[in-house]
Design a protein around this motif. Structure first.
Motif, PDB file in Angstrom:
ATOM      1  N   GLU A 261      28.694  42.368  43.486  1.00  0.00           N
ATOM      2  CA  GLU A 261      28.336  42.436  44.904  1.00  0.00           C
ATOM      3  C   GLU A 261      29.191  43.429  45.674  1.00  0.00           C
ATOM      4  O   GLU A 261      28.756  43.978  46.689  1.00  0.00           O
ATOM      5  CB  GLU A 261      28.429  41.049  45.553  1.00  0.00           C
ATOM      6  N   HIS A 265      27.319  45.940  48.043  1.00  0.00           N
ATOM      7  CA  HIS A 265      27.404  45.716  49.484  1.00  0.00           C
ATOM      8  C   HIS A 265      28.729  46.129  50.112  1.00  0.00           C
ATOM      9  O   HIS A 265      28.801  46.258  51.330  1.00  0.00           O
ATOM     10  CB  HIS A 265      27.171  44.228  49.789  1.00  0.00           C
ATOM     11  N   GLU A 269      30.433  43.360  53.863  1.00  0.00           N
ATOM     12  CA  GLU A 269      29.101  42.756  53.768  1.00  0.00           C
ATOM     13  C   GLU A 269      29.079  41.634  52.742  1.00  0.00           C
ATOM     14  O   GLU A 269      28.350  40.645  52.910  1.00  0.00           O
ATOM     15  CB  GLU A 269      28.076  43.835  53.412  1.00  0.00           C
ATOM     16  N   SER A 270      29.874  41.743  51.666  1.00  0.00           N
ATOM     17  CA  SER A 270      29.946  40.665  50.681  1.00  0.00           C
ATOM     18  C   SER A 270      30.507  39.400  51.310  1.00  0.00           C
ATOM     19  O   SER A 270      30.000  38.298  51.084  1.00  0.00           O
ATOM     20  CB  SER A 270      30.822  41.090  49.494  1.00  0.00           C
ATOM     21  N   ARG A 272      30.429  38.699  54.530  1.00  0.00           N
ATOM     22  CA  ARG A 272      29.446  38.240  55.518  1.00  0.00           C
ATOM     23  C   ARG A 272      28.328  37.447  54.838  1.00  0.00           C
ATOM     24  O   ARG A 272      27.920  36.381  55.324  1.00  0.00           O
ATOM     25  CB  ARG A 272      28.857  39.437  56.267  1.00  0.00           C
ATOM     26  N   LYS A 273      27.842  37.948  53.709  1.00  0.00           N
ATOM     27  CA  LYS A 273      26.774  37.260  52.988  1.00  0.00           C
ATOM     28  C   LYS A 273      27.259  35.926  52.421  1.00  0.00           C
ATOM     29  O   LYS A 273      26.522  34.937  52.425  1.00  0.00           O
ATOM     30  CB  LYS A 273      26.238  38.158  51.861  1.00  0.00           C
ATOM     31  N   GLN A 274      28.514  35.883  51.938  1.00  0.00           N
ATOM     32  CA  GLN A 274      29.059  34.633  51.420  1.00  0.00           C
ATOM     33  C   GLN A 274      29.120  33.573  52.517  1.00  0.00           C
ATOM     34  O   GLN A 274      28.739  32.424  52.314  1.00  0.00           O
ATOM     35  CB  GLN A 274      30.459  34.889  50.853  1.00  0.00           C
ATOM     36  N   LEU A 277      25.592  32.389  53.471  1.00  0.00           N
ATOM     37  CA  LEU A 277      25.012  31.507  52.465  1.00  0.00           C
ATOM     38  C   LEU A 277      25.559  30.087  52.606  1.00  0.00           C
ATOM     39  O   LEU A 277      24.799  29.108  52.608  1.00  0.00           O
ATOM     40  CB  LEU A 277      25.320  32.050  51.066  1.00  0.00           C
TER      41      LEU A 277
END
Length: 394
Positions: A261, A265, A269-270, A272-274, A277
């Motif tokens: 990731e 990303h 961004e990694s 932020r996505k974590q 989720l």
């Protein structure tokens, strides 16, 4: 003369309404089961099961316990109880009272008031008051995987026979999801062991021999220091060169293990996505913010090993907060300050006594920080939440 019954008020008298109700129930069960099967960690599966069951049967409280072999619960998750309430309630329950009876008997229990049942014993002072009660075992053949129970149905009248049938159906699907999640986690553990074995071989082949030669050369330099300073200086130069080569090869192994990731990303961004989720999966709020110029902008690129360390520490800290803190909110902050990058993961949960805590991945997080020249601090106190702070050079 009595008025004719209104078919709209009596689903049994209206076949179309009965079909609509049945379809609605089947859709709810299907949606809940599909939600369960999308999440593969056992803890996440349990939380989705509890949340789905509470929504499906309109219950204020729901909980699921997975027993261990020591009279307690290996996992216990609940819906409808805040982090502050959990902190006040104290440790998770043991297998006593109604919970123990359900584990032993392995049959559904439906009660208008749990407090009036002779199997009920007590609950902690801060525990919410439960009244109407519906509990169903989650079984795999003759094995009880756990128990799921609901209380305080929002619709007046408590739980009925149809609710019991629906929760029993849902529990059968939940058993499949739990079993699959356990198999997945065991497979992942085996993969991790295999990966560690591969890493050990690569580290041995790529680095260990150089370190052995470096040690011998350093000993020779020490022996020559008094008798032949010129040759000692040459040996020291070789030590420096071999140390640099060993460091380069070690970094290459680390980069090879870089999470995919990060390449797709980037670090910001990694993270932020974590956070996004976990915010979707769990009842607490999980938020991510950045301060200053984020890595990757205007020359602030980080070394690959630093990005890996920051991401892994964030993931470990988030895992701890979600699993243990019983928090209502978790904040992840990434800030660029002069020549340092600072990560903070803060929760408002139960906290812990820093002097007495063991586990929680703290040693591994500290090792990751130290390996990249950073520092890790953990601040916590019972009832006051926890902050994990990582500072690395940037």
């Amino acid at each position: 003369m009595p008025e004719p019954a209104d078919p709209a008020a009596d689903p049994a008298a209206d076949p179309a309404a009965s079909v609509r109700d049945r379809d609605a129930v089947l859709h709810a069960v299907s949606s809940a089961v599909l939600a369960v099967t999308r999440h593969l960690s056992v803890r996440e599966v349990l939380q989705v099961i509890v949340r789905s069951a509470a929504r499906l049967l309109d219950a204020k409280y729901a909980a699921l316990g997975v027993p261990d072999d020591d009279g307690a619960f290996a996992e216990f998750v609940a819906e409808g109880i805040s982090g502050e309430q959990w902190a006040a309630i104290g440790p998770t329950p043991r297998q006593h009272g109604m919970l123990g009876a359900m584990l032993r008997e392995g049959t559904p229990v439906r009660l208008p008031d749990i407090r009036r049942d002779p199997r009920f014993e007590w609950w902690p002072k801060a525990h919410p008051i439960l009244k109407d009660f519906l509990g169903v075992p989650i079984t795999d053949g003759d094995t009880v995987l756990g128990i799921i129970f609901l209380s305080n149905k929002r619709t007046p009248g408590g739980f009925d026979e149809a609710d019991e049938e629906l929760l029993t159906l849902f529990a059968a699907h939940a058993a499949i999801a739990i079993t699959n999640a356990r198999l997945y986690e065991r497979g992942r553990e085996l993969t991790v062991v295999e990966e560690r074995t591969r890493m050990a071989r690569e580290l041995h082949d790529a680095v260990s021999q150089k370190l052995f030669s470096l040690r011998l050369t350093a000993r020779a330099a020490a022996a020559l220091a008094r008798t032949d300073p010129e040759r000692a200086a040459e040996a020291i130069e070789r030590v420096e060169r071999m140390a640099g080569e060993a460091l380069t090869e070690l970094r290459a192994v680390i980069v090879e293990l870089r999470p995919a990731e990060l390449d797709r990303h980037g670090l910001v961004e990694s993270l932020r996505k974590q956070a996004a989720l976990l915010d979707r999966l769990h009842p607490m709020t999980v938020a991510f913010t950045t301060e200053g110029e984020p890595p990757g902008d205007r020359g602030l690129d980080l070394a690959p090993e630093i990005e890996v360390a920051v991401l892994r520490v964030a993931q470990e800290a988030l895992h701890n907060a979600v699993r243990h803190a019983r928090a209502a909110r978790i904040d992840v902050r990434l800030a660029h300050r002069e020549d340092a990058l600072v990560l903070e993961v803060t929760d408002d949960g139960a906290g812990f006594d820093e002097a007495g805590v063991h586990g929680l991945g703290l040693p591994s997080m500290g090792d990751r920080a130290q390996a990249v020249g950073g520092t890790l601090t953990v601040s916590s106190a019972p009832g006051r939440g926890t902050t994990v702070r990582l500072e690395v050079p940037a």
